[in-house]
Enzyme design. Structure first.
Site, PDB file in Angstrom:
ATOM      1  N   LYS A 196       0.859  -1.190   0.000  1.00 44.64           N
ATOM      2  CA  LYS A 196       0.000   0.000   0.000  1.00 44.64           C
ATOM      3  C   LYS A 196       0.893   1.235   0.000  1.00 44.64           C
ATOM      4  O   LYS A 196       1.700   1.434   0.916  1.00 44.64           O
ATOM      5  CB  LYS A 196      -0.898  -0.006   1.233  1.00 44.64           C
ATOM      6  CG  LYS A 196      -1.742   1.248   1.361  1.00 44.64           C
ATOM      7  CD  LYS A 196      -2.737   1.162   2.500  1.00 44.64           C
ATOM      8  CE  LYS A 196      -3.484   2.474   2.664  1.00 44.64           C
ATOM      9  NZ  LYS A 196      -4.481   2.403   3.723  1.00 44.64           N
ATOM     10  N   LYS A 249      -2.199  -1.506  -3.836  1.00 49.24           N
ATOM     11  CA  LYS A 249      -3.049  -0.321  -3.761  1.00 49.24           C
ATOM     12  C   LYS A 249      -2.201   0.936  -3.872  1.00 49.24           C
ATOM     13  O   LYS A 249      -1.173   0.998  -3.179  1.00 49.24           O
ATOM     14  CB  LYS A 249      -3.781  -0.342  -2.418  1.00 49.24           C
ATOM     15  CG  LYS A 249      -4.695   0.817  -2.170  1.00 49.24           C
ATOM     16  CD  LYS A 249      -5.248   0.747  -0.776  1.00 49.24           C
ATOM     17  CE  LYS A 249      -6.052   1.998  -0.539  1.00 49.24           C
ATOM     18  NZ  LYS A 249      -6.446   2.128   0.824  1.00 49.24           N
TER      19      LYS A 249
HETATM   20  C1  PBG Z   1      -7.420   3.335   5.724  1.00 48.06           C
HETATM   21  C2  PBG Z   1      -7.633   3.246   4.262  1.00 48.06           C
HETATM   22  C3  PBG Z   1      -7.441   4.220   3.270  1.00 48.06           C
HETATM   23  C4  PBG Z   1      -7.942   3.670   2.096  1.00 48.06           C
HETATM   24  C5  PBG Z   1      -8.362   2.380   2.393  1.00 48.06           C
HETATM   25  N1  PBG Z   1      -8.143   2.133   3.734  1.00 48.06           N
HETATM   26  C6  PBG Z   1      -6.959   5.613   3.364  1.00 48.06           C
HETATM   27  C7  PBG Z   1      -5.579   5.912   3.696  1.00 48.06           C
HETATM   28  O1  PBG Z   1      -4.736   5.048   3.893  1.00 48.06           O
HETATM   29  O2  PBG Z   1      -5.314   7.101   3.803  1.00 48.06           O
HETATM   30  C8  PBG Z   1      -8.018   4.363   0.774  1.00 48.06           C
HETATM   31  C9  PBG Z   1      -9.141   3.932  -0.093  1.00 48.06           C
HETATM   32  C10 PBG Z   1      -9.447   4.818  -1.238  1.00 48.06           C
HETATM   33  O3  PBG Z   1      -8.794   5.855  -1.500  1.00 48.06           O
HETATM   34  O4  PBG Z   1     -10.395   4.481  -1.944  1.00 48.06           O
HETATM   35  N2  PBG Z   1      -6.160   3.218   6.163  1.00 48.06           N
END
Ligand code: PBG
Length: 324
Positions: A196, A249
């Protein structure tokens, strides 16, 4: 044969039927997961300004949305919770009657066969908006782990089918696996947000989930976009700790990562088509035909890159378009 003129690649593009016969990647509604925002309170259905067509629902307003998801044939939803009360220890994340725990129970009662995946993270529940417990200005990795484990177990106990940690703390998959196993949820799989990245494409999500950090950013725990070998190490670490599935992601600026992780592991691979990617398509054209073509091309590309599972806010409309 030496190529043109004997070989003519256009022969297999001559009609829709011909193109479909030789189509290498087939997108199916069964590949899709629909992310949903559940807000604490009653009678609430709030559209998210930066994500047209996407709403926050209170638990009592989820019913119609779940009916739509089921009717579309979408096999799974991913739940995010937005609590009324936030604090430094993210207590709403692991409360037995927390917003996500209640939503899981309601959805399972309505649609037992719909898979419920939960996002395991603290950022929506902390007063400061970071994904873990703060020590000074930094997120304390090891102090955060027990809270993540507790959160995941509370989701499993409420009936979640899959837990998906998205916090990017080191060691969280092992901590969650141990808590699930010791708590009698040894059959609950973990889908880890393994690679991520600290991405600007999460902007609209932070509005939707009210989870923007009050100060600082997430670069000390989420991955640095230029790196790919590190993504492989993250995936290897999560597999060693017991992940059942892994995720990359975001998706669109990271198709190379999806492709390379596909080659590096046999585990089911998910890709998250994130909020900013959704918002870009919605901003690109008001024309619905154009939106359909953009969306299906994007989702097909994510699958072609190697994803088995695509988490996408387009899921409901894509399901409709795929069946037309
Ligand atoms: C929570 C999380 C996030 C997303 C999914 N889980 C936000 C982040 O890490 O700031 C992003 C999902 C999206 O942008 O659709 N940690």
């Amino acid at each position: 044969m030496h190529g043109f003129p004997e070989m003519r690649l256009r022969r297999l593009r001559s009609s829709t039927a011909m193109r479909e016969l030789v189509q290498e990647t087939r997108l199916s509604v069964k590949d899709l997961v629909y992310p949903m925002f559940v807000v604490e309170g009653r009678g609430l259905k709030q559209e998210i300004a930066s994500m047209p067509g996407i709403f926050r629902h209170s638990v009592d307003r989820l019913h119609a949305e779940i009916d739509e998801v089921m009717a579309a044939g979408i096999p799974a939803v991913l739940l995010f919770g937005i609590p009324k009360h936030k604090d430094a220890s993210a207590s709403g994340a692991y409360a037995r009657d927390g917003v996500v725990q209640q939503a899981i129970a309601a959805i399972k009662a309505q649609a037992p066969e719909l898979l419920v995946i939960t996002d395991v993270c603290l950022c929506e529940y902390t007063s400061h908006g970071h994904c873990g417990i703060l020590k000074g200005d930094t997120v304390d990795n090891d102090k955060t782990l027990p809270l993540l484990a507790r959160t995941a177990l509370s989701h499993a106990e409420a009936g979640a089918d899959i837990v998906a940690p998205s916090d990017m703390m080191d060691g969280r998959v092992a901590a969650i696996r141990k808590a699930l196993d010791e708590g009698g949820s040894e059959n609950t799989p973990i889908l880890s947000y393994a690679a991520k990245y600290a991405s600007a494409f999460y902007g609209p999500f932070r509005e939707a989930a009210e989870s923007a950090p009050q100060k600082g950013d997430r670069r000390s725990y989420q991955m640095d976009p230029p790196n790919w070998r590190e993504a492989r190490r993250e995936v290897e670490a999560d597999i060693a700790e017991g992940a059942d599935m892994v995720m990359v992601k975001p998706s669109l600026a990271y198709l190379d990562i999806i492709c390379r992780i596909r080659q590096a592991t046999d585990l089911p691979l998910a890709a998250y088509n994130v909020s900013g990617e959704y918002a870009m398509v919605k901003a690109a054209s008001p024309d619905i035909v154009e939106q359909k073509r953009l969306t299906l091309e994007i989702l097909t590309a994510i699958k072609r890159a190697g994803a088995d599972i695509i988490l996408t806010y387009h899921a409901k409309e894509a399901a409709r378009w795929l069946s037309e």
